[in-house]
Design a protein around this motif. Structure first.
Motif, PDB file in Angstrom:
ATOM      1  N   GLY A  20       0.802  -1.218   0.000  1.00 51.80           N
ATOM      2  CA  GLY A  20       0.000   0.000   0.000  1.00 51.80           C
ATOM      3  C   GLY A  20       0.833   1.266   0.000  1.00 51.80           C
ATOM      4  N   HIS A  21       0.143   2.370   0.178  1.00 49.15           N
ATOM      5  CA  HIS A  21       0.764   3.698   0.185  1.00 49.15           C
ATOM      6  C   HIS A  21       0.097   4.530   1.261  1.00 49.15           C
ATOM      7  N   THR A  22       0.883   5.373   1.915  1.00 44.76           N
ATOM      8  CA  THR A  22       0.320   6.347   2.839  1.00 44.76           C
ATOM      9  C   THR A  22       0.685   7.730   2.331  1.00 44.76           C
ATOM     10  N   GLY A  23      -0.067   8.717   2.768  1.00 41.84           N
ATOM     11  CA  GLY A  23       0.244  10.065   2.328  1.00 41.84           C
ATOM     12  C   GLY A  23      -0.538  11.113   3.077  1.00 41.84           C
ATOM     13  N   THR A  24      -0.275  12.342   2.684  1.00 42.28           N
ATOM     14  CA  THR A  24      -0.889  13.502   3.319  1.00 42.28           C
ATOM     15  C   THR A  24      -1.339  14.490   2.266  1.00 42.28           C
ATOM     16  N   LEU A  25      -2.487  15.067   2.492  1.00 45.92           N
ATOM     17  CA  LEU A  25      -2.992  16.191   1.705  1.00 45.92           C
ATOM     18  C   LEU A  25      -3.098  17.373   2.662  1.00 45.92           C
ATOM     19  N   MET A  26      -2.479  18.479   2.326  1.00 45.89           N
ATOM     20  CA  MET A  26      -2.550  19.685   3.157  1.00 45.89           C
ATOM     21  C   MET A  26      -3.429  20.703   2.437  1.00 45.89           C
ATOM     22  N   PHE A  27      -4.325  21.315   3.179  1.00 44.16           N
ATOM     23  CA  PHE A  27      -5.223  22.323   2.636  1.00 44.16           C
ATOM     24  C   PHE A  27      -5.119  23.597   3.455  1.00 44.16           C
ATOM     25  N   ASP A  28      -5.252  24.745   2.798  1.00 43.63           N
ATOM     26  CA  ASP A  28      -5.495  25.999   3.500  1.00 43.63           C
ATOM     27  C   ASP A  28      -7.000  26.206   3.419  1.00 43.63           C
ATOM     28  N   ARG A  29      -7.652  26.302   4.572  1.00 42.33           N
ATOM     29  CA  ARG A  29      -9.118  26.326   4.628  1.00 42.33           C
ATOM     30  C   ARG A  29      -9.664  27.531   3.864  1.00 42.33           C
ATOM     31  N   ALA A  30     -10.463  27.239   2.845  1.00 41.76           N
ATOM     32  CA  ALA A  30     -11.120  28.284   2.058  1.00 41.76           C
ATOM     33  C   ALA A  30     -12.637  28.167   2.141  1.00 41.76           C
ATOM     34  N   ASP A  31     -13.098  27.014   2.618  1.00 40.61           N
ATOM     35  CA  ASP A  31     -14.527  26.781   2.799  1.00 40.61           C
ATOM     36  C   ASP A  31     -14.684  25.635   3.804  1.00 40.61           C
ATOM     37  N   SER A  32     -15.887  25.167   3.986  1.00 45.61           N
ATOM     38  CA  SER A  32     -16.144  24.144   5.009  1.00 45.61           C
ATOM     39  C   SER A  32     -16.030  22.721   4.468  1.00 45.61           C
ATOM     40  N   GLY A  33     -15.564  22.537   3.232  1.00 41.89           N
ATOM     41  CA  GLY A  33     -15.551  21.222   2.580  1.00 41.89           C
ATOM     42  C   GLY A  33     -14.891  20.110   3.380  1.00 41.89           C
ATOM     43  N   VAL A  34     -13.669  20.323   3.845  1.00 42.57           N
ATOM     44  CA  VAL A  34     -12.953  19.289   4.602  1.00 42.57           C
ATOM     45  C   VAL A  34     -13.673  19.013   5.920  1.00 42.57           C
ATOM     46  N   SER A  35     -13.999  20.063   6.647  1.00 44.77           N
ATOM     47  CA  SER A  35     -14.667  19.900   7.949  1.00 44.77           C
ATOM     48  C   SER A  35     -16.018  19.197   7.789  1.00 44.77           C
ATOM     49  N   ASP A  36     -16.790  19.596   6.780  1.00 44.75           N
ATOM     50  CA  ASP A  36     -18.106  18.980   6.539  1.00 44.75           C
ATOM     51  C   ASP A  36     -17.982  17.497   6.216  1.00 44.75           C
ATOM     52  N   TYR A  37     -17.019  17.149   5.354  1.00 45.25           N
ATOM     53  CA  TYR A  37     -16.847  15.754   4.941  1.00 45.25           C
ATOM     54  C   TYR A  37     -16.559  14.871   6.150  1.00 45.25           C
TER      55      TYR A  37
END
Length: 144
Positions: free
Chosen positions: A58-75
């Protein structure tokens, strides 16, 4: 011909996350990393020679976001609600499209991806609010 042709971060910046109901909209992606995982096996033979195999795992990883809306939090709030309702977690597909130094395009898919939120953000004065999402993928497949 110009020298020193190599990839930079924005060359691989097209990341698409596809969920069961279509593309997922998380804004603003600032970083993506992926690390292959291996199961390491060693055998110590009676002949005194140690032999090893490194099996893809398998593979592990990271996605970094600068919050611009509620998309990540809502999901992830919905994923938590689904868990407590006894529903199965989402598995998604991540597609990375890379423009190579020679102009060609390479595309890879990470399949059977499990996402989890590692950091929903630090709110501080006039600073941006970074969010970190980690993932585990069963496979990485070259699409093109």
């Amino acid at each position: 011909m110009a020298g020193n042709q190599f990839s930079i971060g924005r060359d691989g910046a097209q990341i698409t996350i596809m969920g069961a109901s279509g593309p997922m909209s998380f804004n603003i992606l600032t970083e993506f990393d992926s690390k292959p995982q291996y199961k390491d096996l060693k055998v110590e033979g009676i002949d005194g020679i140690t032999r090893s195999r490194h099996l893809p795992n398998g593979h592990t990883g990271t996605l970094m976001f600068d919050r611009a809306d509620s998309g990540v939090s809502d999901y992830f709030a919905q994923q938590e609600a689904n868990f407590f309702a006894g529903l199965s977690p989402d598995q998604v597909t991540i597609t990375q499209t890379i423009t190579e130094a020679n102009g060609s395009v390479s595309q890879y898919q990470y399949t059977q991806v499990d996402l989890w939120e590692d950091d929903d953000g630090t709110w501080k004065g006039l600073d941006k609010v970074p969010q970190r999402v980690n993932f585990y993928s069963a496979r990485k497949i070259k699409v093109s």
